[in-house]
Design a protein around this motif. Structure first.
Motif, PDB file in Angstrom:
ATOM      1  N   LEU A 296       0.827  -1.205   0.000  1.00 51.21           N
ATOM      2  CA  LEU A 296       0.000   0.000   0.000  1.00 51.21           C
ATOM      3  C   LEU A 296       0.863   1.258   0.000  1.00 51.21           C
ATOM      4  N   TYR A 297       1.982   1.190   0.724  1.00 51.24           N
ATOM      5  CA  TYR A 297       2.902   2.340   0.734  1.00 51.24           C
ATOM      6  C   TYR A 297       3.371   2.653  -0.683  1.00 51.24           C
ATOM      7  N   PHE A 298       3.792   1.617  -1.400  1.00 43.84           N
ATOM      8  CA  PHE A 298       4.312   1.865  -2.744  1.00 43.84           C
ATOM      9  C   PHE A 298       3.200   2.213  -3.734  1.00 43.84           C
ATOM     10  N   THR A 299       1.966   1.812  -3.416  1.00 43.22           N
ATOM     11  CA  THR A 299       0.845   2.267  -4.239  1.00 43.22           C
ATOM     12  C   THR A 299       0.679   3.772  -4.106  1.00 43.22           C
ATOM     13  N   VAL A 300       0.704   4.249  -2.865  1.00 37.29           N
ATOM     14  CA  VAL A 300       0.605   5.693  -2.632  1.00 37.29           C
ATOM     15  C   VAL A 300       1.820   6.414  -3.196  1.00 37.29           C
ATOM     16  N   TYR A 301       2.998   5.817  -3.028  1.00 33.82           N
ATOM     17  CA  TYR A 301       4.232   6.431  -3.536  1.00 33.82           C
ATOM     18  C   TYR A 301       4.157   6.655  -5.046  1.00 33.82           C
ATOM     19  N   PHE A 302       3.800   5.612  -5.770  1.00 38.40           N
ATOM     20  CA  PHE A 302       3.768   5.729  -7.231  1.00 38.40           C
ATOM     21  C   PHE A 302       2.643   6.657  -7.691  1.00 38.40           C
ATOM     22  N   CYS A 303       1.482   6.581  -7.042  1.00 34.07           N
ATOM     23  CA  CYS A 303       0.373   7.471  -7.427  1.00 34.07           C
ATOM     24  C   CYS A 303       0.755   8.931  -7.208  1.00 34.07           C
ATOM     25  N   ALA A 304       1.328   9.224  -6.043  1.00 33.00           N
ATOM     26  CA  ALA A 304       1.660  10.605  -5.701  1.00 33.00           C
ATOM     27  C   ALA A 304       2.784  11.151  -6.567  1.00 33.00           C
ATOM     28  N   THR A 305       3.868  10.375  -6.716  1.00 33.41           N
ATOM     29  CA  THR A 305       5.008  10.880  -7.487  1.00 33.41           C
ATOM     30  C   THR A 305       4.713  10.920  -8.985  1.00 33.41           C
ATOM     31  N   ALA A 306       3.920   9.960  -9.481  1.00 30.75           N
ATOM     32  CA  ALA A 306       3.560   9.982 -10.902  1.00 30.75           C
ATOM     33  C   ALA A 306       2.647  11.168 -11.208  1.00 30.75           C
ATOM     34  N   LEU A 307       1.682  11.420 -10.327  1.00 29.50           N
ATOM     35  CA  LEU A 307       0.797  12.567 -10.528  1.00 29.50           C
ATOM     36  C   LEU A 307       1.594  13.865 -10.464  1.00 29.50           C
ATOM     37  N   HIS A 308       2.526  13.918  -9.533  1.00 25.13           N
ATOM     38  CA  HIS A 308       3.381  15.106  -9.451  1.00 25.13           C
ATOM     39  C   HIS A 308       4.238  15.245 -10.710  1.00 25.13           C
ATOM     40  N   GLY A 309       4.754  14.121 -11.214  1.00 27.93           N
ATOM     41  CA  GLY A 309       5.560  14.163 -12.432  1.00 27.93           C
ATOM     42  C   GLY A 309       4.776  14.673 -13.627  1.00 27.93           C
ATOM     43  N   ILE A 310       3.504  14.291 -13.708  1.00 29.45           N
ATOM     44  CA  ILE A 310       2.644  14.806 -14.781  1.00 29.45           C
ATOM     45  C   ILE A 310       2.518  16.319 -14.678  1.00 29.45           C
TER      46      ILE A 310
END
Length: 222
Positions: free
Chosen positions: A154-168
């Motif tokens: 779950l941590y890495f789910t939040v990590y990837f969602c947050a950082t990918a959205l920020h990257g966009i």
């Protein structure tokens, strides 16, 4: 309708085109800034949902999230933070030079901002690549043997969602700033009465910076 203005020496100062539904350039610029503030507020609400998810799962799985956070590369995260904060400085300087009518310096400062944005994305690419190699991936794709605790996927789910959205948002900000840079180079019409375009682009970039300032301690320093 095109407004006109003149400097003390008689040279014409660049001014924006006044849209027909605005009473004056002041009202037009105020409306543009207000619209940007409202847009930024909706962007903050978008990230707020992720922050809430983070808070809930951090409370439910404190040990797992602390262990998962320690698996991240703090050095790369810190470098990216410094790079992004510095890029906000150059974006602010672009607005400063736009107000002074120094269009070449506007282009230079935006160019520096874009270079640092690319650097940020490149560093993030290497972080992502490493996670794909060792299997620290979201949800059911998690396969890393080094940390086997409930809640880590779950941590890495939040990590990837947050950082990918920020990257966009980083990419979108780069596109917005690139338009201002091209205009500064081709038209050279930014000046004390016409700098709103650069200012709005800089405001968006500051949001990108602000969101990362929250993400960095949440993901890397828990």
């Amino acid at each position: 309708m095109q407004s006109s203005s003149h400097a003390a020496g008689g040279a014409a100062l660049p001014v924006p085109r006044l849209a027909g539904h605005f009473a004056s350039l002041e009202v037009q610029n105020h409306a543009a800034r207000l619209g940007m503030w409202l847009f930024l507020a909706t962007e903050i609400l978008l990230f707020a949902g992720l922050f809430i998810c983070y808070g809930v799962y951090r409370f439910l799985f404190p040990e797992a999230w602390a262990a998962a956070s320690r698996s991240l590369d703090l050095t790369l995260g810190t470098v990216n933070t410094v790079v992004l904060i510095t890029s906000s400085l150059t974006a602010a300087l672009a607005v400063h030079y736009a107000k002074e009518g120094k269009n070449k310096m506007v282009a230079v400062q935006i160019g520096l901002t874009l270079v640092m944005a690319v650097g940020f994305l490149v560093i993030k690419y290497f972080e992502y690549h490493h996670k794909f190699e060792i299997g620290t991936l979201p949800g059911r794709f998690y396969s890393y043997e080094g940390i086997q605790l409930p809640g880590v996927p779950l941590y890495f789910t939040v990590y990837f969602c947050a950082t990918a959205l920020h990257g966009i948002h980083v990419v979108i900000g780069m596109i917005v700033l690139a338009f201002s840079m091209v205009r500064a180079l081709k038209k050279a019409d930014f000046g004390p009465n016409n700098y709103t375009m650069v200012e709005l682009g800089s405001m968006y970039w500051h949001l990108v910076d602000l969101v990362w300032i929250f993400l960095f301690p949440m993901l890397y320093l828990v």
